[in-house]
Design a protein around this motif. Structure first.
Motif, PDB file in Angstrom:
ATOM      1  N   LYS A   1       8.675  -9.243   6.213  1.00  0.00           N
ATOM      2  CA  LYS A   1       7.969  -8.018   5.844  1.00  0.00           C
ATOM      3  C   LYS A   1       7.271  -7.481   7.092  1.00  0.00           C
ATOM      4  O   LYS A   1       6.523  -8.186   7.759  1.00  0.00           O
ATOM      5  CB  LYS A   1       6.929  -8.317   4.754  1.00  0.00           C
ATOM      6  N   HIS A   2       7.569  -6.218   7.402  1.00  0.00           N
ATOM      7  CA  HIS A   2       6.974  -5.618   8.594  1.00  0.00           C
ATOM      8  C   HIS A   2       5.508  -5.278   8.364  1.00  0.00           C
ATOM      9  O   HIS A   2       5.068  -5.040   7.240  1.00  0.00           O
ATOM     10  CB  HIS A   2       7.755  -4.365   9.000  1.00  0.00           C
ATOM     11  N   LYS A   3       4.754  -5.257   9.452  1.00  0.00           N
ATOM     12  CA  LYS A   3       3.332  -4.913   9.418  1.00  0.00           C
ATOM     13  C   LYS A   3       3.151  -3.561  10.106  1.00  0.00           C
ATOM     14  O   LYS A   3       3.808  -3.274  11.106  1.00  0.00           O
ATOM     15  CB  LYS A   3       2.504  -5.977  10.126  1.00  0.00           C
ATOM     16  N   HIS A   4       2.248  -2.750   9.540  1.00  0.00           N
ATOM     17  CA  HIS A   4       1.997  -1.413  10.068  1.00  0.00           C
ATOM     18  C   HIS A   4       0.495  -1.158  10.139  1.00  0.00           C
ATOM     19  O   HIS A   4      -0.254  -1.599   9.262  1.00  0.00           O
ATOM     20  CB  HIS A   4       2.621  -0.344   9.166  1.00  0.00           C
ATOM     21  N   PHE A   5       0.087  -0.418  11.160  1.00  0.00           N
ATOM     22  CA  PHE A   5      -1.323  -0.085  11.350  1.00  0.00           C
ATOM     23  C   PHE A   5      -1.438   1.358  11.819  1.00  0.00           C
ATOM     24  O   PHE A   5      -0.526   1.884  12.463  1.00  0.00           O
ATOM     25  CB  PHE A   5      -1.959  -0.973  12.432  1.00  0.00           C
ATOM     26  N   ILE A   6      -2.575   1.969  11.509  1.00  0.00           N
ATOM     27  CA  ILE A   6      -2.946   3.227  12.141  1.00  0.00           C
ATOM     28  C   ILE A   6      -4.275   2.971  12.845  1.00  0.00           C
ATOM     29  O   ILE A   6      -5.084   2.165  12.392  1.00  0.00           O
ATOM     30  CB  ILE A   6      -3.020   4.411  11.151  1.00  0.00           C
ATOM     31  N   ILE A   7      -4.456   3.634  13.966  1.00  0.00           N
ATOM     32  CA  ILE A   7      -5.648   3.417  14.777  1.00  0.00           C
ATOM     33  C   ILE A   7      -6.091   4.748  15.359  1.00  0.00           C
ATOM     34  O   ILE A   7      -5.255   5.616  15.645  1.00  0.00           O
ATOM     35  CB  ILE A   7      -5.352   2.389  15.905  1.00  0.00           C
ATOM     36  N   TYR A   8      -7.391   4.907  15.523  1.00  0.00           N
ATOM     37  CA  TYR A   8      -7.929   6.022  16.302  1.00  0.00           C
ATOM     38  C   TYR A   8      -8.108   5.459  17.701  1.00  0.00           C
ATOM     39  O   TYR A   8      -9.089   4.777  17.990  1.00  0.00           O
ATOM     40  CB  TYR A   8      -9.266   6.506  15.733  1.00  0.00           C
TER      41      TYR A   8
ATOM     42  N   GLY B   1       4.446  -9.345  17.884  1.00  0.00           N
ATOM     43  CA  GLY B   1       5.572  -8.439  17.695  1.00  0.00           C
ATOM     44  C   GLY B   1       5.170  -7.000  17.410  1.00  0.00           C
ATOM     45  O   GLY B   1       6.025  -6.147  17.183  1.00  0.00           O
ATOM     46  N   ILE B   2       3.884  -6.708  17.448  1.00  0.00           N
ATOM     47  CA  ILE B   2       3.423  -5.343  17.171  1.00  0.00           C
ATOM     48  C   ILE B   2       3.712  -4.453  18.385  1.00  0.00           C
ATOM     49  O   ILE B   2       3.680  -4.921  19.518  1.00  0.00           O
ATOM     50  CB  ILE B   2       1.915  -5.337  16.811  1.00  0.00           C
TER      51      ILE B   2
ATOM     52  N   LEU C   1       1.164   1.859  14.840  1.00  0.00           N
ATOM     53  CA  LEU C   1       1.617   0.566  15.341  1.00  0.00           C
ATOM     54  C   LEU C   1       2.479  -0.083  14.277  1.00  0.00           C
ATOM     55  O   LEU C   1       2.192   0.034  13.084  1.00  0.00           O
ATOM     56  CB  LEU C   1       0.416  -0.338  15.644  1.00  0.00           C
ATOM     57  N   THR C   2       3.527  -0.787  14.697  1.00  0.00           N
ATOM     58  CA  THR C   2       4.423  -1.425  13.739  1.00  0.00           C
ATOM     59  C   THR C   2       5.132  -2.619  14.364  1.00  0.00           C
ATOM     60  O   THR C   2       5.192  -2.741  15.588  1.00  0.00           O
ATOM     61  CB  THR C   2       5.472  -0.408  13.219  1.00  0.00           C
ATOM     62  N   THR C   3       5.678  -3.456  13.503  1.00  0.00           N
ATOM     63  CA  THR C   3       6.580  -4.520  13.952  1.00  0.00           C
ATOM     64  C   THR C   3       8.036  -4.123  13.691  1.00  0.00           C
ATOM     65  O   THR C   3       8.943  -4.889  13.960  1.00  0.00           O
ATOM     66  CB  THR C   3       6.272  -5.847  13.210  1.00  0.00           C
ATOM     67  N   ASP C   4       8.249  -2.918  13.164  1.00  0.00           N
ATOM     68  CA  ASP C   4       9.570  -2.425  12.772  1.00  0.00           C
ATOM     69  C   ASP C   4      10.154  -1.511  13.862  1.00  0.00           C
ATOM     70  O   ASP C   4       9.781  -0.344  13.972  1.00  0.00           O
ATOM     71  CB  ASP C   4       9.452  -1.669  11.441  1.00  0.00           C
ATOM     72  N   GLY C   5      11.065  -2.056  14.658  1.00  0.00           N
ATOM     73  CA  GLY C   5      11.667  -1.307  15.758  1.00  0.00           C
ATOM     74  C   GLY C   5      12.446  -0.077  15.297  1.00  0.00           C
ATOM     75  O   GLY C   5      12.439   0.956  15.963  1.00  0.00           O
ATOM     76  N   LYS C   6      13.137  -0.170  14.162  1.00  0.00           N
ATOM     77  CA  LYS C   6      13.903   0.982  13.655  1.00  0.00           C
ATOM     78  C   LYS C   6      12.976   2.128  13.271  1.00  0.00           C
ATOM     79  O   LYS C   6      13.255   3.288  13.539  1.00  0.00           O
ATOM     80  CB  LYS C   6      14.761   0.578  12.454  1.00  0.00           C
ATOM     81  N   LEU C   7      11.855   1.795  12.645  1.00  0.00           N
ATOM     82  CA  LEU C   7      10.884   2.819  12.282  1.00  0.00           C
ATOM     83  C   LEU C   7      10.300   3.457  13.549  1.00  0.00           C
ATOM     84  O   LEU C   7      10.153   4.680  13.626  1.00  0.00           O
ATOM     85  CB  LEU C   7       9.755   2.217  11.430  1.00  0.00           C
TER      86      LEU C   7
END
Length: 191
Positions: free
Chosen positions: A2-9, A40-41, A57-63
């Motif tokens: 399961k990929h991890k995703h973040f948003i950051i300012y 992997g992020i 930010l993501t661990t999903d290269g395709k995204l």
């Protein structure tokens, strides 16, 4: 997996990377100092050290590849030096010639307009010139390409250098009222 995703300012003064082994960069500030990110992020796109705002930010290269493609709009608010003219805005909308990799490059047509009021953004950590020292104006510029320092080069090309640059939107994801340096884990990056 399961990929991890973040948003950051992303704050002003930080590099859009997590660390560096380069001895010249040891005094720099990195995203890894803001949060304990999973292995992997990767940052989707970059904001230069002097730019701030929404960073995905993501661990999903395709995204990451999809968002970096020309299919996803990125909107920036730029504080420019001077009272920007309608002519300069039209030039920006139609594309301007900038330098990129030692060659001339004409930017693609994009959406640009002057903001009617000062955007509600957190104060920047490093003070910048303001209206007390001459006129300034805020513009919104939406691109779906992302050359190195493109917005700054574009506004300079029309005679209105960028003083502050904040990415406020990537696709459907908005910066909103996030605080500077805040990191938020999200289940999905729905752009």
């Amino acid at each position: 997996m399961k990929h991890k995703h973040f948003i950051i300012y992303k704050p002003y003064g930080y590099l859009s990377q997590f660390m560096s082994k380069d001895s010249k960069q040891q005094s720099k500030r990195f995203l890894g100092g803001l949060y304990d990110f999973p292995e992997g992020i990767m940052a989707i796109g970059r904001l230069d050290e002097k730019s701030e705002g929404l960073l995905l930010l993501t661990t999903d290269g395709k995204l990451s590849d999809y968002i970096n493609s020309k299919k996803v709009d990125k909107e920036y608010y730029a504080l420019v030096d001077g009272d920007i003219t309608e002519d300069a805005i039209i030039q920006l909308q139609q594309g301007v010639e900038i330098g990129f990799d030692g060659k001339k490059y004409k930017t693609k047509a994009c959406k640009v307009f002057k903001l009617k009021k000062v955007p509600d953004l957190p104060e920047r950590s490093k003070k910048i010139r303001d209206m007390r020292h001459g006129p300034v104006s805020w513009i919104s510029i939406t691109l779906n390409e992302g050359k190195f320092r493109q917005v700054r080069k574009m506004t300079s090309a029309v005679g209105f250098p960028t003083l502050r640059l904040v990415r406020v939107r990537v696709g459907n994801i908005q910066l909103g009222t996030m605080e500077v340096g805040h990191v938020k884990a999200v289940d999905v990056l729905n752009v």
